[in-house]
Design a protein around this motif. Structure first.
Motif, short mmCIF file in Angstrom:
data_model
loop_
_atom_site.label_atom_id
_atom_site.label_comp_id
_atom_site.label_asym_id
_atom_site.label_seq_id
_atom_site.Cartn_x
_atom_site.Cartn_y
_atom_site.Cartn_z
N GLU A 155 0.90 -0.77 0.45
CA GLU A 155 0.14 0.04 -0.04
C GLU A 155 0.39 0.93 0.32
OE1 GLU A 155 -2.40 -0.71 3.21
OE2 GLU A 155 -3.66 -1.49 2.28
N TYR A 156 2.29 1.41 -0.18
CA TYR A 156 3.01 2.15 -0.35
C TYR A 156 3.27 3.07 -1.54
CZ TYR A 156 5.32 0.31 3.77
OH TYR A 156 5.56 -0.23 5.57
N VAL A 157 2.84 4.23 -1.17
CA VAL A 157 2.42 5.43 -2.27
C VAL A 157 3.95 5.57 -3.63
CG1 VAL A 157 2.07 7.12 -3.46
CG2 VAL A 157 1.20 6.95 -1.13
N LEU A 158 5.17 4.70 -3.21
CA LEU A 158 5.65 4.89 -4.09
C LEU A 158 6.06 3.35 -4.55
CD1 LEU A 158 8.69 6.98 -2.76
CD2 LEU A 158 6.99 7.76 -3.98
N PHE A 159 5.86 2.83 -3.72
CA PHE A 159 5.48 1.36 -4.03
C PHE A 159 5.21 0.94 -5.40
CE2 PHE A 159 3.90 -2.64 -4.18
CZ PHE A 159 4.98 -3.75 -4.45
N ASN A 160 3.67 1.46 -4.50
CA ASN A 160 2.72 0.99 -6.29
C ASN A 160 2.61 2.66 -7.94
OD1 ASN A 160 0.16 -0.33 -6.15
ND2 ASN A 160 0.57 1.20 -3.55
N ARG A 161 3.53 3.47 -7.27
CA ARG A 161 4.47 4.23 -8.63
C ARG A 161 5.73 3.56 -9.20
NH1 ARG A 161 4.03 11.34 -7.69
NH2 ARG A 161 1.60 10.85 -6.44
N PHE A 162 5.90 2.97 -8.35
CA PHE A 162 7.20 2.29 -9.07
C PHE A 162 6.97 1.13 -10.14
CE2 PHE A 162 9.78 -1.78 -9.08
CZ PHE A 162 11.02 -1.15 -8.77
N MET A 163 6.32 0.44 -9.51
CA MET A 163 5.31 -0.66 -10.15
C MET A 163 4.37 -0.38 -11.66
SD MET A 163 5.88 -3.38 -8.89
CE MET A 163 5.02 -4.29 -9.85
N LYS A 164 3.98 1.09 -11.55
CA LYS A 164 2.68 1.39 -12.42
C LYS A 164 3.58 2.40 -13.61
CE LYS A 164 -0.95 1.62 -12.14
NZ LYS A 164 -2.18 1.76 -12.97
N ALA A 165 4.62 3.03 -13.13
CA ALA A 165 5.80 2.78 -14.35
C ALA A 165 6.79 1.37 -14.84
CB ALA A 165 6.81 3.60 -13.23
N CYS A 166 6.92 0.63 -13.93
CA CYS A 166 7.66 -0.74 -14.37
C CYS A 166 6.11 -1.13 -15.54
CB CYS A 166 7.42 -1.48 -13.51
SG CYS A 166 9.15 -1.14 -12.60
N THR A 167 5.53 -1.29 -15.42
CA THR A 167 3.74 -1.58 -16.39
C THR A 167 2.77 -0.63 -16.18
OG1 THR A 167 2.55 -3.50 -17.23
CG2 THR A 167 3.49 -3.42 -14.64
N PRO A 168 1.96 -0.38 -17.58
CA PRO A 168 0.86 0.05 -16.90
C PRO A 168 -0.52 -1.05 -16.49
CG PRO A 168 1.43 -0.32 -19.03
CD PRO A 168 2.30 -0.40 -18.66
N HIS A 169 -0.03 -2.13 -16.25
CA HIS A 169 -1.59 -2.83 -16.42
C HIS A 169 -1.36 -3.44 -14.99
CE1 HIS A 169 -1.35 -3.89 -20.34
NE2 HIS A 169 0.20 -4.64 -20.36
N TRP A 170 -0.05 -3.08 -13.87
CA TRP A 170 -0.58 -2.79 -12.94
C TRP A 170 -1.56 -2.57 -11.56
CZ3 TRP A 170 2.02 -6.31 -8.40
CH2 TRP A 170 1.44 -5.30 -7.68
#
Length: 698
Positions: A155-170
């Motif tokens: 649920e960390y904000v930057l973790f989810n932003r990092f995953m979104k940057a890796c793949t938009p399907h996250w």
């Protein structure tokens, strides 16, 4: 009644909606969406929730307003607009995607290559990349278990932003979902491990007790075995809560439940524990139970294994007790230096002026004698720096005398042998039971030599340690001796060489004969089981031949050929063709194996290469060499437990703790990973010695 009428009264729809003006349409829409006697601007709590969109078509469309009033479905690719269907039908939208040039063109772009590496980091499989949400979630659970992350990290904000940057399907998930993923991984890996243990004939167990910061007692049960490829494996089976009192019968009951749950009741060869009295009672009870079922070899003489590292620790503590005042003096002095950066820099300048190559000091942990040894040996190199610093700083009163430093040097020379032995036998990636006898013989040689030292202090220290040595090693350790014989570098020749140095002459001869007798009994048991398996296989093959395809009545029986007649003779003349010598006798009569010094020797590799030659004896070696002689693996699990159950996660349930720790161990085995020393190290009971690097001076 008025509220009931509001629910049941249908709202009339305007049939000719297209003939209305825009302003009239807005009025009609507001009238339709607004219940009777309610302000349109107020929220309608009785309004039905919109229907959930489940079709994948909606991933490519969005609703937009046309002229600020009417909503339509707009294609995200070509921006085409379509009237919203009252029945929410998506057929029109699906047909549009089939002919949408931009959408079709996007699917025909060059694929992205996905390169999957193996455990060693080398390139493995190269394929076209395709996002797999289930695979991503599986790896996320593995990452949380291995790195011991909290569930809330997803649920960390930057973790989810990092995953979104890796793949938009996250897609973001909650901590509850992360917990369920980890639990699902635990359940799946447990089934795999159970299937693996079903194929293993024998296993060896280590167990120990630990109390967490929750003041909750846990027992870890670790299984050791050698697989079909002759690789040493260890798996944590249980990390369960054991409520007090920790009596022997309670420990025995918990172990028996664990064995029954994993289906290894009849496969346990030995259990390694420390010297606690409760463990003695527990293993005596379990040995009686297993002997009633006749599942133990030679009556369970190899069943109870005492932790050699724990015995070595008891011996060394007697030696360190003689210089307890000196240990406290050195330790307090190092604490005084570390408390101030200025003091440490001044200490470093003195060391640099004296051209000392060493740049590290250590602070010990009282429960780890080898950390005390490291602290004293490192401090001895700075003995002149201690005295010079004490001359410059009158507040520094922790300066040992020259006689004290001489005692430190003598004790470190004595403990250096024990420190090396502890490192060797504490490994978990290679067999250790065959390595301890050569080291214990050397320990006895050093103690005998130091007992005649001209220094009274060293002589008394060595005699105290030798008395403790004789207390625990006066009886012949069968496992240690048999494992050494099964090492092709030693065999029986080494037993005849070192036993007279450990025991008295008459006692040594008696122990050698006893070891030979027990080894032959073990081999005979395995040979009997091997012959029974051969007879069962032969009987099964005969039944299969008789029940297989019957010959046609028109077929002509061929006469038995020469090869078939010879095979029939071999099966009927088993007693005639028995070898003159058994595998054990042939192995012992051969000379010892002298390995190449440039190549690290592993006994398992040798037995793997000679399995066909020693078909039965190799099975004995597989079960004996997989026996651990220390409980170090349990202590490493407790270190992980101290990191998982930290003060910030002290409310974890015992079931969650077990699944996290067992799951982490199983994930490490999947990828062939190890937990590095000091990684995420806790500051509690399992802390290591503190390494202090002296700062650089200009």
């Amino acid at each position: 009644m008025e509220s009931d009428l509001h629910e049941l009264e249908p709202i009339e729809e305007y049939e000719n909606e297209d003939s209305l003006e825009i302003s009239d349409k807005a009025t009609v829409e507001a009238t339709i969406d607004t219940p009777i006697n309610e302000d349109p601007n107020e929220k309608n709590v009785y309004k039905r929730k919109p229907r959930r969109k489940t079709s994948t078509v909606w991933n490519h469309f969005e609703q937009v307003e046309v002229s600020g009033v009417k909503k339509k479905n707009q294609c995200k690719w070509c921006k085409g607009k379509f009237t919203i269907s009252k029945s929410s039908c998506t057929s029109t939208l699906g047909r549009h995607l089939e002919s949408c040039l931009k959408y079709v063109g996007s699917k025909k772009k060059q694929k992205v290559l996905s390169v999957e590496s193996n455990a060693s980091g080398d390139v493995g499989i190269i394929s076209n990349f395709q996002f797999d949400e289930s695979k991503v979630r599986e790896l996320l659970a593995h990452m949380i278990l291995y790195h011991e992350y909290p569930f809330r990290m997803v649920e960390y904000v930057l973790f989810n932003r990092f995953m979104k940057a890796c793949t938009p399907h996250w897609k973001k998930i909650s901590r509850a979902t992360a917990k369920n993923l980890c639990f699902a991984t635990y359940d799946f890996e447990k089934k795999k491990l159970k299937a693996l243990l079903n194929r293993v004939p024998k296993v060896n167990i280590t167990t120990d007790m630990w109390t967490s910061c929750q003041k909750v007692s846990y027992m870890v049960v670790t299984c050791h075995f050698i697989d079909s490829d002759w690789r040493l494996n260890r798996r944590v089976l249980n990390f369960c809560n054991i409520p007090p009192p920790h009596s022997g019968l309670l420990i025995a009951d918990a172990l028996h439940k664990c064995f029954r749950d994993w289906g290894i009741e009849s496969k346990v060869c030995s259990i390694t524990v420390d010297n606690a009295k409760a463990n003695d009672v527990a293993l005596r009870h379990l040995r009686d139970v297993f002997n009633m079922r006749k599942s133990l070899v030679v009556g369970g003489k190899l069943f109870h294994v005492r932790c050699c590292a724990h015995i070595t620790n008891l011996m060394v503590q007697d030696g360190l007790g003689e210089i307890g005042d000196i240990v406290d003096c050195v330790k307090d002095g190092i604490k005084f230096l570390v408390a101030s950066e200025g003091r440490l820099k001044q200490f470093t300048e003195i060391a640099k002026n004296l051209h000392l190559s060493s740049k590290k000091l250590f602070l010990d942990v009282p429960t780890r004698w080898n950390s005390t040894y490291l602290m004293l040996s490192a401090a001895y190199e700075f003995k002149d720096v201690f005295s010079m610093y004490g001359f410059n700083d009158r507040q520094f009163t922790w300066v040992p005398s020259h006689e004290d430093w001489d005692k430190v040097k003598s004790v470190c020379e004595l403990l250096g042998v024990f420190n090396r032995v502890t490192k060797i036998v504490s490994g978990s990636d290679y067999p250790t039971s065959n390595l301890f006898l050569p080291e214990i013989w050397q320990m006895k040689e050093v103690l005998i030599k130091k007992c005649d030292d001209e220094n009274d202090y060293i002589r008394s220290t060595a005699r105290r340690m030798k008395a403790k040595f004789d207390k625990y090693w006066s009886e012949c350790n069968l496992l240690m001796a048999i494992a050494a014989i099964l090492d092709p570098r030693f065999k029986l020749v080494f037993i005849r060489f070192c036993f007279p140095k450990i025991y008295q002459e008459a006692e040594a001869t008696k122990n050698i004969e006893y070891v030979q007798k027990i080894l032959k009994e073990i081999f005979d048991v395995y040979l009997h089981e091997h012959n029974l398996n051969l007879k069962e296989q032969d009987l099964a093959s005969k039944v299969q031949e008789n029940s297989s395809s019957s010959r046609s009545i028109y077929a002509v029986d061929d006469e038995e050929g020469g090869v078939e007649m010879w095979e029939s003779f071999l099966k009927s003349a088993e007693t005639v063709l028995q070898p003159v010598k058994s595998e054990l006798e042939m192995y012992l009569d051969e000379g010892v194996y002298i390995p190449n010094k440039n190549i690290e020797f592993n006994a398992l590799d040798w037995w793997k290469a000679n399995t066909l030659k020693y078909n039965v004896l190799s099975k004995v070696a597989k079960d004996i060499l997989s026996t651990p002689i220390t409980t170090v693996t349990s202590e490493s699990t407790f270190s992980a437990g101290g990191r998982v159950i930290d003060p910030h996660r002290a409310s974890l349930s015992t079931e969650t703790v077990q699944k996290l720790l067992c799951g982490a161990d199983w994930v490490r085995s999947i990828y062939g990973l190890k937990k590095k020393c000091g990684e995420n190290q806790d500051d509690g009971e399992n802390e290591r010695e503190v390494e202090i690097t002296l700062p650089e001076t200009i």
